[in-house]
Enzyme design. Structure first.
Site, PDB file in Angstrom:
ATOM      1  N   GLY A  85      25.820 -32.474  -8.384  1.00 19.42           N
ATOM      2  CA  GLY A  85      26.936 -33.317  -8.816  1.00 19.42           C
ATOM      3  C   GLY A  85      26.422 -34.619  -9.424  1.00 19.42           C
ATOM      4  O   GLY A  85      25.213 -34.885  -9.444  1.00 19.42           O
ATOM      5  N   GLN A  86      27.351 -35.431  -9.927  1.00 18.29           N
ATOM      6  CA  GLN A  86      26.977 -36.717 -10.557  1.00 18.29           C
ATOM      7  C   GLN A  86      26.168 -37.577  -9.591  1.00 18.29           C
ATOM      8  O   GLN A  86      25.101 -38.071  -9.910  1.00 18.29           O
ATOM      9  CB  GLN A  86      28.227 -37.518 -10.923  1.00 18.29           C
ATOM     10  CG  GLN A  86      29.160 -36.916 -11.905  1.00 18.29           C
ATOM     11  CD  GLN A  86      30.115 -37.987 -12.422  1.00 18.29           C
ATOM     12  OE1 GLN A  86      29.810 -38.682 -13.385  1.00 18.29           O
ATOM     13  NE2 GLN A  86      31.263 -38.137 -11.776  1.00 18.29           N
ATOM     14  N   LEU A  87      26.711 -37.752  -8.385  1.00 14.84           N
ATOM     15  CA  LEU A  87      26.052 -38.608  -7.401  1.00 14.84           C
ATOM     16  C   LEU A  87      24.777 -37.943  -6.876  1.00 14.84           C
ATOM     17  O   LEU A  87      23.749 -38.614  -6.708  1.00 14.84           O
ATOM     18  CB  LEU A  87      27.015 -38.917  -6.243  1.00 14.84           C
ATOM     19  CG  LEU A  87      26.414 -39.704  -5.083  1.00 14.84           C
ATOM     20  CD1 LEU A  87      25.900 -41.065  -5.549  1.00 14.84           C
ATOM     21  CD2 LEU A  87      27.444 -39.881  -3.962  1.00 14.84           C
ATOM     22  N   ALA A 106      31.498 -32.422  -2.748  1.00 16.39           N
ATOM     23  CA  ALA A 106      32.957 -32.583  -2.634  1.00 16.39           C
ATOM     24  C   ALA A 106      33.659 -31.685  -3.640  1.00 16.39           C
ATOM     25  O   ALA A 106      33.057 -31.238  -4.622  1.00 16.39           O
ATOM     26  CB  ALA A 106      33.346 -34.041  -2.901  1.00 16.39           C
ATOM     27  N   THR A 146      36.209 -32.210  -6.355  1.00 16.64           N
ATOM     28  CA  THR A 146      36.655 -33.441  -7.022  1.00 16.64           C
ATOM     29  C   THR A 146      37.676 -33.212  -8.147  1.00 16.64           C
ATOM     30  O   THR A 146      38.008 -34.150  -8.864  1.00 16.64           O
ATOM     31  CB  THR A 146      35.441 -34.212  -7.599  1.00 16.64           C
ATOM     32  OG1 THR A 146      34.710 -33.332  -8.456  1.00 16.64           O
ATOM     33  CG2 THR A 146      34.531 -34.731  -6.516  1.00 16.64           C
ATOM     34  N   ASP A 157      38.851 -43.935  -3.247  1.00 20.23           N
ATOM     35  CA  ASP A 157      39.995 -44.854  -3.310  1.00 20.23           C
ATOM     36  C   ASP A 157      41.323 -44.078  -3.255  1.00 20.23           C
ATOM     37  O   ASP A 157      42.370 -44.661  -2.955  1.00 20.23           O
ATOM     38  CB  ASP A 157      39.938 -45.679  -4.609  1.00 20.23           C
ATOM     39  CG  ASP A 157      39.843 -44.833  -5.868  1.00 20.23           C
ATOM     40  OD1 ASP A 157      39.356 -43.686  -5.787  1.00 20.23           O
ATOM     41  OD2 ASP A 157      40.262 -45.301  -6.948  1.00 20.23           O
ATOM     42  N   TYR A 211      44.044 -33.818  -3.227  1.00 16.77           N
ATOM     43  CA  TYR A 211      42.649 -34.294  -3.212  1.00 16.77           C
ATOM     44  C   TYR A 211      42.512 -35.474  -2.241  1.00 16.77           C
ATOM     45  O   TYR A 211      41.665 -35.463  -1.345  1.00 16.77           O
ATOM     46  CB  TYR A 211      42.214 -34.704  -4.626  1.00 16.77           C
ATOM     47  CG  TYR A 211      40.924 -35.495  -4.665  1.00 16.77           C
ATOM     48  CD1 TYR A 211      39.693 -34.879  -4.441  1.00 16.77           C
ATOM     49  CD2 TYR A 211      40.934 -36.875  -4.921  1.00 16.77           C
ATOM     50  CE1 TYR A 211      38.516 -35.618  -4.473  1.00 16.77           C
ATOM     51  CE2 TYR A 211      39.759 -37.606  -4.957  1.00 16.77           C
ATOM     52  CZ  TYR A 211      38.554 -36.979  -4.732  1.00 16.77           C
ATOM     53  OH  TYR A 211      37.391 -37.717  -4.748  1.00 16.77           O
TER      54      TYR A 211
HETATM   55  N1  LIG Z   1      34.127 -38.657  -9.501  1.00 13.01           N
HETATM   56  C1  LIG Z   1      34.904 -39.666  -9.155  1.00 13.01           C
HETATM   57  O1  LIG Z   1      35.557 -40.308  -9.992  1.00 13.01           O
HETATM   58  C2  LIG Z   1      35.019 -40.091  -7.718  1.00 13.01           C
HETATM   59  C3  LIG Z   1      35.874 -41.133  -7.366  1.00 13.01           C
HETATM   60  C4  LIG Z   1      35.963 -41.542  -6.036  1.00 13.01           C
HETATM   61  C5  LIG Z   1      35.180 -40.912  -5.075  1.00 13.01           C
HETATM   62  N2  LIG Z   1      34.368 -39.875  -5.443  1.00 13.01           N
HETATM   63  C6  LIG Z   1      33.586 -39.223  -4.393  1.00 13.01           C
HETATM   64  O2  LIG Z   1      32.217 -39.396  -4.705  1.00 13.01           O
HETATM   65  C7  LIG Z   1      31.473 -38.265  -4.219  1.00 13.01           C
HETATM   66  C8  LIG Z   1      30.591 -37.738  -5.325  1.00 13.01           C
HETATM   67  O3  LIG Z   1      31.408 -37.351  -6.425  1.00 13.01           O
HETATM   68  P1  LIG Z   1      30.803 -36.779  -7.776  1.00 13.01           P
HETATM   69  O4  LIG Z   1      31.531 -37.438  -8.880  1.00 13.01           O
HETATM   70  O5  LIG Z   1      29.325 -36.813  -7.733  1.00 13.01           O
HETATM   71  O6  LIG Z   1      31.321 -35.275  -7.670  1.00 13.01           O
HETATM   72  P2  LIG Z   1      30.887 -34.011  -8.526  1.00 13.01           P
HETATM   73  O7  LIG Z   1      30.110 -34.423  -9.731  1.00 13.01           O
HETATM   74  O8  LIG Z   1      32.113 -33.176  -8.688  1.00 13.01           O
HETATM   75  O9  LIG Z   1      29.869 -33.260  -7.563  1.00 13.01           O
HETATM   76  C9  LIG Z   1      30.261 -32.635  -6.398  1.00 13.01           C
HETATM   77  C10 LIG Z   1      29.225 -31.593  -6.073  1.00 13.01           C
HETATM   78  O10 LIG Z   1      29.611 -30.963  -4.845  1.00 13.01           O
HETATM   79  C11 LIG Z   1      29.326 -29.594  -4.976  1.00 13.01           C
HETATM   80  N3  LIG Z   1      30.099 -28.792  -4.040  1.00 13.01           N
HETATM   81  C12 LIG Z   1      31.383 -28.396  -4.143  1.00 13.01           C
HETATM   82  N4  LIG Z   1      31.724 -27.637  -3.101  1.00 13.01           N
HETATM   83  C13 LIG Z   1      30.623 -27.558  -2.297  1.00 13.01           C
HETATM   84  C14 LIG Z   1      30.355 -26.919  -1.068  1.00 13.01           C
HETATM   85  N5  LIG Z   1      31.274 -26.186  -0.419  1.00 13.01           N
HETATM   86  N6  LIG Z   1      29.117 -27.060  -0.535  1.00 13.01           N
HETATM   87  C15 LIG Z   1      28.174 -27.779  -1.175  1.00 13.01           C
HETATM   88  N7  LIG Z   1      28.366 -28.392  -2.351  1.00 13.01           N
HETATM   89  C16 LIG Z   1      29.587 -28.290  -2.903  1.00 13.01           C
HETATM   90  C17 LIG Z   1      29.686 -29.279  -6.401  1.00 13.01           C
HETATM   91  O11 LIG Z   1      29.050 -28.078  -6.760  1.00 13.01           O
HETATM   92  P3  LIG Z   1      29.622 -27.190  -7.984  1.00 13.01           P
HETATM   93  O12 LIG Z   1      29.161 -27.920  -9.202  1.00 13.01           O
HETATM   94  O13 LIG Z   1      28.990 -25.885  -7.759  1.00 13.01           O
HETATM   95  O14 LIG Z   1      31.110 -27.181  -7.844  1.00 13.01           O
HETATM   96  C18 LIG Z   1      29.130 -30.487  -7.135  1.00 13.01           C
HETATM   97  O15 LIG Z   1      27.795 -30.291  -7.515  1.00 13.01           O
HETATM   98  C19 LIG Z   1      32.527 -37.288  -3.691  1.00 13.01           C
HETATM   99  O16 LIG Z   1      32.643 -37.451  -2.309  1.00 13.01           O
HETATM  100  C20 LIG Z   1      33.806 -37.726  -4.349  1.00 13.01           C
HETATM  101  O17 LIG Z   1      34.947 -37.368  -3.597  1.00 13.01           O
HETATM  102  C21 LIG Z   1      34.243 -39.474  -6.730  1.00 13.01           C
END
Ligand SMILES: NC(=O)c1ccc[n+]([C@@H]2O[C@H](COP(=O)([O-])OP(=O)(O)OC[C@H]3O[C@@H](n4cnc5c(N)ncnc54)[C@H](OP(=O)(O)O)[C@@H]3O)[C@@H](O)[C@H]2O)c1
Length: 289
Positions: free
Chosen positions: A10-12, A59, A61, A101, A124
């Site tokens: 994921g991004q993070l 997550a 997302t 948030d 979500y």
């Molecule tokens: N993006 C935002 O704007 C935002 C805003 C507020 C908070 N957050 C929080 O910040 C954190 C990081 O977000 P991000 O933007 O990095 O999210 P992201 O890019 O969507 O990455 C999430 C990663 O989690 C993986 N994943 C999904 N289901 C899984 C499972 N069952 N077991 C293991 N891995 C799994 C996904 O894999 P796949 O690629 O295979 O699906 C993806 O690589 C999350 O907790 C998110 O809720 C994000």
């Protein structure tokens, strides 16, 4: 210190791998290595790697899709962190869980503090709120870091979508009545590693870049900084128009205001947060080079 990261693709997750501090032994697992919704798999991963700290960057997302994939969203965002908390308790690891948030309903007009009551609007946000509650119930000493409007230099996010559209189109309407704070993954990674290094850190923290913006403000800044960095040609004119949430209906309701009051500080020592626009400028400049 050995840190296990979930959601490495994921991004993070990718940023955490890039930015691991010296002296940290990193075990980065993607969904293909560890599905956090599978409790036996979580136990077996912690048993095998015995990390000091687990950072949960995994997550579900997809905010709008979650409205029709309720079970899937809950199994990843609620059962997943619950499994991690139970396993961390069993194996004596610290847990740092990332939240959002969107656990707030957006009815405030001043920044949300860590003491404010959560009241999510959509599936979500509801699933992430359930994850927070489960983690706190099982492992009260866990760290929960809420962030917002996350983007990385690469991958699928608002910044890269806007850059693409601004190169393709000459007019865009962007929502101007939702206010939050854009946050670069690098800011978040720095905060997470700082909290990982501090055994005294526990409870809820808010981490975003500094300041506040609407999606419209953010888009205008991407346009201006995109041009300044050369990611959008200097002679490309795009009219960016403010629209309302009502003009752009989506399956999930979003909080109209979700600015977080920042608190990434332990025992009076914290990390410095920079204004989101300054951070955006640096990210786009380094992306262009
Ligand atoms: N993006 C935002 O704007 C935002 C805003 C507020 C908070 N957050 C929080 O910040 C954190 C990081 O977000 P991000 O933007 O990095 O999210 P992201 O890019 O969507 O990455 C999430 C990663 O989690 C993986 N994943 C999904 N289901 C899984 C499972 N069952 N077991 C293991 N891995 C799994 C996904 O894999 P796949 O690629 O295979 O699906 C993806 O690589 C999350 O907790 C998110 O809720 C994000």
């Amino acid at each position: 210190m050995k840190i296990l990261i979930t959601g490495k693709n994921g991004q993070l997750g990718q940023q955490l791998q890039q930015d691991a501090p010296k002296g940290v032994e990193l075990v980065a697992l993607g969904r293909e290595d560890l599905d956090i919704s599978d409790r036996a798999a979580v136990f077996s991963a912690l048993d095998e790697h015995r990390p000091d700290v687990v950072i949960n960057a995994a997550a579900y997302t997809a905010v709008d899709k979650a409205e029709s994939e309720v079970d899937c969203a809950y199994s990843i965002n609620a059962t997943g962190p619950e499994n991690l908390a139970v396993a961390c308790k069993e194996f004596g690891a610290r847990l740092i869980h990332v939240s959002t948030d969107f656990v707030f309903d957006g009815s405030k007009s001043s920044p949300y503090t860590v003491e404010d009551a959560i009241r999510p609007l959509g599936v979500y946000g509801g699933s992430k709120a359930a994850g927070e509650v489960a983690v706190q119930a099982i492992l009260p000493e866990a760290v929960i870091v809420r962030t917002a409007w996350v983007y990385a230099a690469h991958g699928s996010n608002f910044v890269n979508t806007m850059l693409r559209l601004m190169n393709e189109r000459d007019q865009l309407g962007v929502v101007a009545d939702q206010i939050g704070t854009p946050t670069w993954t690098g800011t978040l990674a720095r905060a997470l590693y700082s909290l990982a290094a501090n055994d005294c850190a526990q409870g809820i923290y808010h981490c975003t870049d500094a300041g506040a913006a609407s999606w419209y403000d953010f888009a205008v800044a991407i346009y201006e900084e995109g041009k300044a960095s050369g990611l959008i040609p200097a002679d490309k004119e795009v009219s960016i128009d403010p629209i309302t949430t009502a003009d752009y209906p989506t399956p999930a309701s979003r909080p109209p205001y979700s600015v977080l009051e920042k608190r990434v500080e332990v025992n009076g020592k914290g990390i410095k947060l920079h204004h989101w626009r300054q951070v955006l400028r640096q990210v786009l400049q380094s992306k262009a080079n």
